[in-house]
Design a protein around this motif. Structure first.
Motif, mmCIF file in Angstrom:
data_model
loop_
_atom_site.group_PDB
_atom_site.id
_atom_site.type_symbol
_atom_site.label_atom_id
_atom_site.label_comp_id
_atom_site.label_asym_id
_atom_site.label_seq_id
_atom_site.Cartn_x
_atom_site.Cartn_y
_atom_site.Cartn_z
ATOM 1 N N ASP A 49 -0.968 5.747 -12.806
ATOM 2 C CA ASP A 49 -0.568 5.707 -11.870
ATOM 3 C C ASP A 49 -1.595 5.339 -11.021
ATOM 4 O OD1 ASP A 49 0.818 6.080 -8.957
ATOM 5 O OD2 ASP A 49 0.346 8.586 -8.885
ATOM 6 N N LEU A 50 -0.648 4.017 -10.048
ATOM 7 C CA LEU A 50 -1.530 2.865 -9.644
ATOM 8 C C LEU A 50 -1.633 3.136 -8.291
ATOM 9 C CD1 LEU A 50 -3.240 0.466 -10.126
ATOM 10 C CD2 LEU A 50 -1.460 -1.387 -10.288
ATOM 11 N N GLY A 51 -2.771 2.800 -7.662
ATOM 12 C CA GLY A 51 -2.305 3.760 -6.368
ATOM 13 C C GLY A 51 -2.593 5.200 -5.874
ATOM 14 N N CYS A 52 -2.845 5.363 -6.876
ATOM 15 C CA CYS A 52 -2.118 7.664 -7.056
ATOM 16 C C CYS A 52 -1.920 8.165 -4.937
ATOM 17 C CB CYS A 52 -2.890 7.650 -7.686
ATOM 18 S SG CYS A 52 -4.063 8.502 -7.185
ATOM 19 N N GLN B 280 4.590 0.895 -3.884
ATOM 20 C CA GLN B 280 4.166 0.538 -2.021
ATOM 21 C C GLN B 280 2.239 0.082 -2.950
ATOM 22 O OE1 GLN B 280 6.699 0.334 -0.563
ATOM 23 N NE2 GLN B 280 5.184 0.269 0.838
ATOM 24 N N VAL B 281 2.076 -0.614 -3.970
ATOM 25 C CA VAL B 281 0.650 -0.720 -3.309
ATOM 26 C C VAL B 281 0.946 -2.795 -3.543
ATOM 27 C CG1 VAL B 281 -1.586 -1.505 -5.187
ATOM 28 C CG2 VAL B 281 0.412 1.162 -4.935
ATOM 29 N N TYR B 282 1.634 -3.288 -4.979
ATOM 30 C CA TYR B 282 1.316 -4.142 -5.001
ATOM 31 C C TYR B 282 1.963 -5.462 -3.343
ATOM 32 C CZ TYR B 282 1.478 -3.937 -9.827
ATOM 33 O OH TYR B 282 1.079 -3.493 -11.253
ATOM 34 N N GLU B 283 2.412 -4.742 -3.043
ATOM 35 C CA GLU B 283 2.057 -5.330 -1.592
ATOM 36 C C GLU B 283 0.824 -5.746 -0.224
ATOM 37 O OE1 GLU B 283 3.967 -2.265 2.173
ATOM 38 O OE2 GLU B 283 5.287 -2.947 0.379
ATOM 39 N N TYR B 284 -0.255 -5.132 -0.718
ATOM 40 C CA TYR B 284 -0.899 -5.427 -0.659
ATOM 41 C C TYR B 284 -2.071 -6.691 -0.898
ATOM 42 C CZ TYR B 284 0.562 -1.290 2.606
ATOM 43 O OH TYR B 284 1.187 0.050 2.861
ATOM 44 N N VAL B 285 -1.635 -6.412 -2.079
ATOM 45 C CA VAL B 285 -2.400 -7.510 -3.162
ATOM 46 C C VAL B 285 -2.148 -8.509 -3.432
ATOM 47 C CG1 VAL B 285 -3.097 -7.657 -5.729
ATOM 48 C CG2 VAL B 285 -2.135 -5.358 -4.650
ATOM 49 N N ASP B 286 -3.236 -9.796 -3.299
ATOM 50 C CA ASP B 286 -2.882 -11.478 -2.308
ATOM 51 C C ASP B 286 -2.581 -11.238 -3.751
ATOM 52 O OD1 ASP B 286 -3.313 -13.116 -0.368
ATOM 53 O OD2 ASP B 286 -4.643 -14.234 -2.214
ATOM 54 N N ASP B 287 -3.107 -11.935 -5.096
ATOM 55 C CA ASP B 287 -3.057 -12.704 -6.310
ATOM 56 C C ASP B 287 -2.441 -11.519 -7.423
ATOM 57 O OD1 ASP B 287 -3.852 -13.800 -8.260
ATOM 58 O OD2 ASP B 287 -5.344 -13.711 -8.607
ATOM 59 N N MET B 288 -1.441 -11.509 -7.054
ATOM 60 C CA MET B 288 -0.141 -10.854 -7.921
ATOM 61 C C MET B 288 0.393 -11.767 -9.154
ATOM 62 S SD MET B 288 1.506 -8.377 -6.826
ATOM 63 C CE MET B 288 2.522 -7.707 -7.787
ATOM 64 N N LEU C 97 6.766 -0.974 -17.538
ATOM 65 C CA LEU C 97 5.851 -1.412 -15.527
ATOM 66 C C LEU C 97 7.095 -0.471 -14.871
ATOM 67 C CD1 LEU C 97 3.704 -1.662 -13.118
ATOM 68 C CD2 LEU C 97 4.961 -3.780 -13.960
ATOM 69 N N VAL C 98 6.719 -0.045 -13.707
ATOM 70 C CA VAL C 98 7.918 0.683 -12.516
ATOM 71 C C VAL C 98 6.878 0.211 -11.196
ATOM 72 C CG1 VAL C 98 8.609 2.461 -11.896
ATOM 73 C CG2 VAL C 98 9.112 2.754 -13.945
ATOM 74 N N VAL C 99 8.079 -0.757 -10.969
ATOM 75 C CA VAL C 99 7.207 -0.970 -9.100
ATOM 76 C C VAL C 99 8.273 -0.328 -8.334
ATOM 77 C CG1 VAL C 99 6.167 -3.139 -7.850
ATOM 78 C CG2 VAL C 99 6.500 -2.758 -10.412
ATOM 79 N N LEU C 100 7.756 -0.066 -7.295
ATOM 80 C CA LEU C 100 9.053 -0.027 -5.764
ATOM 81 C C LEU C 100 8.054 -0.474 -5.136
ATOM 82 C CD1 LEU C 100 11.230 1.776 -4.245
ATOM 83 C CD2 LEU C 100 9.065 3.423 -3.554
ATOM 84 N N ASP C 101 8.123 -1.248 -3.761
ATOM 85 C CA ASP C 101 7.596 -2.383 -2.425
ATOM 86 C C ASP C 101 9.133 -2.338 -2.064
ATOM 87 O OD1 ASP C 101 4.622 -2.882 -2.154
ATOM 88 O OD2 ASP C 101 5.103 -2.955 -4.415
ATOM 89 N N THR C 102 8.441 -2.569 -0.116
ATOM 90 C CA THR C 102 9.061 -2.962 0.262
ATOM 91 C C THR C 102 9.404 -4.442 0.752
ATOM 92 O OG1 THR C 102 8.443 -1.269 1.238
ATOM 93 C CG2 THR C 102 9.498 -2.361 2.916
ATOM 94 N N ASP C 103 10.605 -4.805 1.101
ATOM 95 C CA ASP C 103 10.890 -6.498 1.527
ATOM 96 C C ASP C 103 10.351 -5.280 3.285
ATOM 97 O OD1 ASP C 103 11.789 -8.328 3.264
ATOM 98 O OD2 ASP C 103 12.675 -9.023 1.469
#
Length: 263
Positions: free
Chosen positions: A48-51, A119-127, A144-150
């Protein structure tokens, strides 16, 4: 992919507020969607990345059982302290918590069967680097399961649309990517993943209640935006008071996007 964001500071008070937001019906429903996409099975090893406060890690631990293992990493010690206190049912997998981030996962190559990142990758500059790191720690065939917001999807009723626009522009300063989901199919493909599924996970709040996603986020936003994009503390307070005063006429909608990809 842009300048690094000015991040939220997850001190003890902010971490407790996030914990409350994660317990709302809105985020519980989101968590069910994430777990359905992840589909963990007994014996699996999951990162869990950014738990955050540990709700998702605890639920995954119950599903993978005593033969599995869950790793939870976060950059916030306050979040990790809350996650460490999260109760887990008998027979759940061990949950190992530690400090780390999306660009430096403290696990060896091929260590896990699945990585989940909400809700972690939207904060990471170097995707590209972040996705390469996720791929590194996944075993062949891992997912890999990713959830993020537009954040362009937000619909938030206000009596002062210009003020709402100023506040949301100031809020954007905590993000590296306000529109990451629309880029993820390409980024995942370029990182060597095969996209298996994509779907929308909406949040809808009609009528103001503090115990909703948007009701909780109002407090975080009002605390973050003063001093940014010309918004001061008085304007942030007026913005929040206006929304609360709408009562039954309050309206908020936001779309998150859920991707499942295979290594």
């Amino acid at each position: 992919m842009g300048d690094a964001p000015d991040p939220l500071r997850f001190d003890a008070a902010a971490a407790r507020r996030i914990d409350e937001i994660y317990a709302t019906d809105d985020v519980v429903a989101q968590r069910r969607a994430v777990i359905a996409a992840l589909a963990p099975v007994p014996g699996e090893r999951v990162l869990d990345l950014g738990c955050g406060p540990g709700y998702l890690a605890a639920e995954i631990a119950a599903l993978v059982g005593p033969g599995g293992r869950v790793h939870g990493i976060d950059t916030s010690d306050s979040m990790l302290a809350i996650a460490a206190a999260r109760a887990r049912p008998p027979g759940a997998a061990p949950v190992e918590l530690g400090t780390g981030d999306a660009l430096a996962v403290p696990l060896p190559d091929g260590a896990v069967d699945a990585v989940v990142c909400t809700q972690v990758y939207e904060y990471v500059d170097d995707m590209p680097a972040a996705l390469a790191e996720a791929r590194r720690v996944l075993a062949p065939g891992g997912r890999l399961v990713v959830l993020d917001t537009d954040w362009d999807s937000i619909v938030w009723r206000s009596r002062d649309d210009a003020r709402m626009a100023r506040v949301l522009a100031a809020w954007d300063e905590h993000l590296a990517h306000r529109d990451l989901p629309r880029l993820l199919p390409q980024l995942l493909r370029e990182a060597g993943f095969a996209l298996a599924d994509a779907r929308v996970v909406p949040i809808l709040n009609v009528g103001h209640r503090r115990a909703t996603y948007s009701g909780g986020m109002m407090e975080l936003i009002a605390g973050f935006v003063p001093g940014r994009r010309g918004v001061d503390a008085a304007e942030a307070a007026a913005w929040s008071a206006d929304l609360v005063s709408m009562g039954d006429d309050y309206f908020f909608s936001l779309c998150r996007y859920l991707f499942t990809a295979v290594r």
